[in-house]
Motif scaffolding. Structure first.
Motif, PDB file in Angstrom:
ATOM      1  N   LEU A   1       0.864  -1.179   0.000  1.00  0.00           N
ATOM      2  CA  LEU A   1       0.000   0.000   0.000  1.00  0.00           C
ATOM      3  C   LEU A   1       0.897   1.224   0.000  1.00  0.00           C
ATOM      4  O   LEU A   1       1.669   1.437   0.936  1.00  0.00           O
ATOM      5  CB  LEU A   1      -0.907  -0.006   1.233  1.00  0.00           C
ATOM      6  CG  LEU A   1      -2.057   1.006   1.244  1.00  0.00           C
ATOM      7  CD1 LEU A   1      -3.101   0.636   0.199  1.00  0.00           C
ATOM      8  CD2 LEU A   1      -2.699   1.069   2.624  1.00  0.00           C
ATOM      9  N   SER A   2       0.826   2.034  -1.038  1.00  0.00           N
ATOM     10  CA  SER A   2       1.669   3.218  -1.135  1.00  0.00           C
ATOM     11  C   SER A   2       1.188   4.291  -0.175  1.00  0.00           C
ATOM     12  O   SER A   2       0.043   4.267   0.306  1.00  0.00           O
ATOM     13  CB  SER A   2       1.664   3.752  -2.561  1.00  0.00           C
ATOM     14  OG  SER A   2       0.378   4.266  -2.898  1.00  0.00           O
ATOM     15  N   ALA A   3       2.054   5.272   0.090  1.00  0.00           N
ATOM     16  CA  ALA A   3       1.672   6.397   0.952  1.00  0.00           C
ATOM     17  C   ALA A   3       0.527   7.187   0.337  1.00  0.00           C
ATOM     18  O   ALA A   3      -0.340   7.712   1.054  1.00  0.00           O
ATOM     19  CB  ALA A   3       2.876   7.307   1.192  1.00  0.00           C
ATOM     20  N   LEU A   4       0.494   7.258  -1.004  1.00  0.00           N
ATOM     21  CA  LEU A   4      -0.592   7.983  -1.680  1.00  0.00           C
ATOM     22  C   LEU A   4      -1.923   7.275  -1.466  1.00  0.00           C
ATOM     23  O   LEU A   4      -2.948   7.907  -1.178  1.00  0.00           O
ATOM     24  CB  LEU A   4      -0.284   8.107  -3.172  1.00  0.00           C
ATOM     25  CG  LEU A   4      -1.257   8.941  -4.015  1.00  0.00           C
ATOM     26  CD1 LEU A   4      -1.300  10.378  -3.511  1.00  0.00           C
ATOM     27  CD2 LEU A   4      -0.875   8.891  -5.490  1.00  0.00           C
ATOM     28  N   ALA A   5      -1.924   5.946  -1.599  1.00  0.00           N
ATOM     29  CA  ALA A   5      -3.153   5.180  -1.369  1.00  0.00           C
ATOM     30  C   ALA A   5      -3.563   5.255   0.099  1.00  0.00           C
ATOM     31  O   ALA A   5      -4.753   5.345   0.416  1.00  0.00           O
ATOM     32  CB  ALA A   5      -2.946   3.727  -1.793  1.00  0.00           C
ATOM     33  N   LEU A   6      -2.588   5.238   1.005  1.00  0.00           N
ATOM     34  CA  LEU A   6      -2.891   5.350   2.436  1.00  0.00           C
ATOM     35  C   LEU A   6      -3.503   6.709   2.745  1.00  0.00           C
ATOM     36  O   LEU A   6      -4.429   6.814   3.551  1.00  0.00           O
ATOM     37  CB  LEU A   6      -1.617   5.134   3.250  1.00  0.00           C
ATOM     38  CG  LEU A   6      -1.784   5.091   4.769  1.00  0.00           C
ATOM     39  CD1 LEU A   6      -2.636   3.904   5.181  1.00  0.00           C
ATOM     40  CD2 LEU A   6      -0.424   5.025   5.457  1.00  0.00           C
ATOM     41  N   MET A   7      -3.009   7.760   2.106  1.00  0.00           N
ATOM     42  CA  MET A   7      -3.563   9.104   2.285  1.00  0.00           C
ATOM     43  C   MET A   7      -5.051   9.116   1.963  1.00  0.00           C
ATOM     44  O   MET A   7      -5.863   9.699   2.698  1.00  0.00           O
ATOM     45  CB  MET A   7      -2.819  10.084   1.384  1.00  0.00           C
ATOM     46  CG  MET A   7      -3.387  11.498   1.369  1.00  0.00           C
ATOM     47  SD  MET A   7      -2.783  12.511  -0.006  1.00  0.00           S
ATOM     48  CE  MET A   7      -3.734  11.808  -1.369  1.00  0.00           C
TER      49      MET A   7
END
Length: 279
Positions: A102-108
């Protein structure tokens, strides 16, 4: 085709997670139970009597004896955080359950925070996962292989490239040949000395290691482990059942990097990403 039972092993669903940790009170109680399973004890004097002091959104447990104020969120992960506990718990759940990363962008997008906040949470949780994973070495029958990550800059490819980070992958299996635990760790170089250092940290003495015959892997012997090898030659992975699980792990790792993360600064952050993946 037979069903792969490992892919269908039971886990916590999002519905179950929200039932358990959907409110800030549930999250706080989970932290209390984890930090003080037998009831509050002051970390300074050991007294049990206390009362709760509120500082804005934070709650401190003040000891009646020495007035020490331990916090529920004290520690390297959530120390002095101003984020709701629900945000932290949801981030931990999402990152620990995402097989493909899970990328930081998706987590955001999932947490509803800024990208900077999501990136910090992402890395702090990954570092915590890597720390836990590093505390328990592998044991028993172990499959081992090498890999190279990186290549952000143009240049020579393959093993030994200055653009790549050398990585050791290892999978411990039980008596039936089923995978138990995984280690995917960056090393300084593929040398006997580096592998010996790696083995002393990540393997239990007496473990039986099997590799593809890369000369440096003999360094596990100096760490008290047995070593046998199979010469791979030009054979394909499907022709080498001895390395089924370590090849599967490396395949999943490449899928995770290419899919969720695309790329990251391998030399700087490899420890966190690989440790979280192994966890």
């Amino acid at each position: 085709m037979a069903m792969n039972q490992i892919q269908f092993q039971k886990s916590v669903s999002l519905t179950d997670f929200l039932l358990r940790y959907g409110s800030k009170d549930q999250c706080a109680q989970a932290l209390v139970s984890n930090r003080w399973p037998d009831g509050f004890r002051c970390p300074s004097c050991g007294a049990a009597e206390h009362y709760v002091v509120s500082h804005g959104a934070r709650k401190l447990f003040q000891c009646r004896g020495c007035r020490h104020q331990p916090s529920l969120t004290a520690g390297p992960l959530m120390d002095s955080t101003k984020l709701p506990l629900r945000t932290w718990f949801l981030a931990i759940f999402l990152l620990s359950q995402a097989k493909t990363g899970l990328s930081a962008l998706a987590l955001m997008r999932q947490l509803g925070t800024s990208y900077h906040t999501a990136w910090l949470i992402h890395h702090m949780v990954m570092l915590a996962m890597a720390k836990v994973d590093a505390e328990e070495p592998l044991y028993g029958q172990i499959q081992m292989d090498d890999a190279n990550l990186g290549g952000e800059r143009p240049g020579v490819g393959g093993r030994g490239s200055p653009n790549k980070v050398p990585v050791v992958a290892a999978v411990s299996t039980n008596s039936k040949g089923h995978p138990m635990r995984v280690k995917v760790t960056p090393v300084s170089t593929f040398s006997s000395a580096a592998i010996t250092v790696w083995a002393r940290i990540n393997l239990t003495p007496g473990s039986d290691m099997r590799s593809d015959g890369l000369p440096c892997f003999a360094g596990v012997v100096d760490a008290g482990c047995a070593h046998s090898y199979v010469v791979v030659g030009r054979r394909k992975p499907r022709e080498l059942p001895q390395f089924t699980w370590v090849n599967t792990v490396l395949g999943n790792l490449k899928t995770l990097i290419n899919g969720a993360y695309k790329a990251f600064k391998f030399r700087k952050h490899a420890h966190a990403y690989l440790g979280a993946f192994a966890y």
